[in-house]
Scaffold this active site. Structure first.
Site, PDB file in Angstrom:
ATOM      1  N   HIS A 139      -7.423  -5.490   0.158  1.00 34.91           N
ATOM      2  CA  HIS A 139      -6.198  -4.537   0.192  1.00 34.91           C
ATOM      3  C   HIS A 139      -5.321  -5.164   1.205  1.00 34.91           C
ATOM      4  O   HIS A 139      -4.274  -4.795   1.194  1.00 34.91           O
ATOM      5  CB  HIS A 139      -6.785  -3.239   0.377  1.00 34.91           C
ATOM      6  CG  HIS A 139      -5.721  -2.042   0.546  1.00 34.91           C
ATOM      7  ND1 HIS A 139      -5.310  -1.662  -0.963  1.00 34.91           N
ATOM      8  CD2 HIS A 139      -5.128  -1.414   1.392  1.00 34.91           C
ATOM      9  CE1 HIS A 139      -4.221  -0.910  -0.679  1.00 34.91           C
ATOM     10  NE2 HIS A 139      -4.304  -0.666   0.627  1.00 34.91           N
ATOM     11  N   SER A 167       0.692  -1.176  -0.175  1.00 33.53           N
ATOM     12  CA  SER A 167      -0.134  -0.007  -0.001  1.00 33.53           C
ATOM     13  C   SER A 167       0.669   1.292   0.019  1.00 33.53           C
ATOM     14  O   SER A 167       1.712   1.554  -0.809  1.00 33.53           O
ATOM     15  CB  SER A 167      -0.895  -0.029   1.245  1.00 33.53           C
ATOM     16  OG  SER A 167      -1.819   1.037   1.146  1.00 33.53           O
TER      17      SER A 167
END
Ligand SMILES: *[C@@H]1O[C@H](CO)[C@@H](O)[C@H](O)[C@H]1NC(C)=O
Ligand SMILES: *[C@@H]1O[C@H](CO)[C@@H](O)[C@H](O)[C@H]1NC(C)=O
Ligand SMILES: *[C@@H]1O[C@H](CO)[C@@H](O)[C@H](O)[C@H]1NC(C)=O
Ligand SMILES: *[C@@H]1O[C@H](CO)[C@@H](O)[C@H](O)[C@H]1NC(C)=O
Length: 398
Positions: free
Chosen positions: A371, A166
């Site tokens: 994610h 991320s």
């Protein structure tokens, strides 16, 4: 707003009560209370800790799991409001432990402002708002150079393999753009859930992005600086509430996490969630979140927008400078997932088109991947690690 929030929570509680039978009456899990050193040690790799100072005075904790072979260094960087804990919380199947078992020299870095890096040579995080005046920009321009120099210096290697999760990738795109001399020090960047553009995020993140000006004003008026740190009221509430058996999982996983990052309950089982809850969030600055919101709102991957007057003084331009992705010449492998609520496939395609040296692209074969599965997923070693190996073998030949 509070009415709809409580309605939403009630609905999620009702919708998930069938999960309750699934939770065992285990003791409060041991890993919940361990820090990064404790976790790495428990899973077979007692780490060496380095404290490295950045050019602008932040003191960062970096952990080294030397591995047992003499393989090249791999550096892992975590996401927003996260810490090195994230890479270790899955224990034996976590990525750094797996790589260290196989003889790699694994380095885990904490960027500024989290539970391990609330430290500065002269600013006090508790009393100096200036401590919190940073976003992923400073992490890319100051933290990464200090960390990379440390790793190369200590290992004698000319270059390293980077693995980002991320925001742990955003900072490399900033680095390559702002300090291009660092491109040659990265033999490959393995970008898990790459973040740069947030132009095509699904709901509800898209709605939050639309509210960017209101949120920015609100934060300024309330005088908030630290985001969900261990010592903030909200951070404490989050850790306590999310750690409560059953209800914590229902509220925090179903009510908060899944709507944001994409829902994938089979990869994040309730027992594990209790271990995880005290480790996330690990804190950051509020502006680092605002910076991402701005990127989405302004639809430009650019430096922080302070408003035209301050911009003029800071950047010699009323608009903040755009990051020059064409300068990011390091080889980059992009790993994406169809169910990722932050890093949408459309945004990664946009990024892929701008980066000059994308050497690999993977859409996770598990389409429901979200994610956070890359670091927290229960079976991630089966569907992700073989594809990471392809890059490790190519750029770190024996
Ligand atoms: C943060 O940095 C900006 C730009 O340098 C500056 O204008 C602002 O006053 C700083 N804020 C704090 C709280 O230090
Ligand atoms: C690199 O190593 C040299 C010599 O050991 C040391 O003086 C220097 O501070 C180190 N730099 C970093 C960034 O670790
Ligand atoms: C990385 O370092 C190794 C060992 O020094 C070297 O053989 C290789 O060419 C370097 N790779 C890059 C991309 O600079
Ligand atoms: C500021 O920008 C103007 C116009 O773009 C340029 O002429 C000038 O040289 C810049 N000044 C500095 C200090 O960079």
């Amino acid at each position: 707003m509070w009415t709809s929030l409580s309605l939403w929570l009630t609905v999620t509680v009702i919708c998930t009560t069938q999960q309750i039978g699934y939770i065992s009456a285990e003791e409060f899990p041991e890993d919940a209370a361990l820090d990064s050193i404790g976790l790495a040690t428990k899973y077979g790799h007692p780490p060496i800790q380095y404290n490295v100072a950045t050019e602008d005075g932040y003191i960062l904790a970096v952990y080294r799991l030397p591995g047992k072979g003499k393989r090249p260094p791999i550096l892992c960087t975590h996401g927003l409001m996260d810490s090195t804990d994230t890479f270790l919380i899955r224990g034996y199947t976590s990525l750094p432990i797996t790589l260290a078992d196989r003889g790699y020299d694994v380095w885990l870095a904490n960027t500024r402002g989290n539970r391990y890096t609330r430290r500065h040579q002269h600013l006090d995080p508790d009393t100096d708002p200036a401590f919190w005046n940073f976003t992923f920009h400073e992490m890319g321009v100051y933290d990464l150079p200090a960390i990379i120099d440390l790793v190369l210096n200590e290992t004698g290697a000319n270059n390293l393999t980077a693995i980002g999760h991320s925001q742990g990738n955003t900072i490399y795109y900033v680095l390559g753009s702002e300090k291009p001399e660092y491109n040659s020090k990265i033999n490959v960047l393995i970008s898990l859930a790459p973040m740069a553009y947030v132009h095509n995020t699904p709901l509800p993140v898209a709605t939050i992005i639309k509210l960017t000006p209101i949120i920015t004003t609100l934060v300024k008026d309330l005088g908030l600086h630290e985001l969900l740190g261990d010592t903030t009221a909200l951070g404490r509430i989050a850790h306590t509430l999310c750690s409560v058996p059953v209800i914590g999982y229902t509220i925090c996983a179903y009510g908060l996490l899944y709507p944001l990052v994409g829902s994938d309950p089979t990869e994040l089982e309730p027992e594990f969630f209790q271990n995880l809850a005290p480790h996330y969030p690990g804190g950051s600055s509020i502006v680092s979140l605002l910076h991402y919101l701005q990127v989405g709102y302004r639809k430009t991957f650019a430096q922080y927008d302070h408003g035209s007057e301050i911009n003029q003084k800071m950047y010699n331009s009323s608009e903040p400078p755009v990051y020059q992705l064409a300068r990011v010449t390091m080889p980059i492998a992009l790993y994406t997932a169809a169910n990722d609520g932050f890093s949408s496939l459309a945004d990664v395609q946009l990024l892929r088109g701008q980066l000059p040296n994308v050497v690999y692209y993977l859409l996770s074969p598990r389409l429901i991947c979200n994610h956070v599965d890359y670091v927290w997923g229960q079976t991630v070693s089966y569907y992700l690690y073989p594809f990471i190996d392809i890059m490790l073998d190519r750029y770190n030949p024996l």
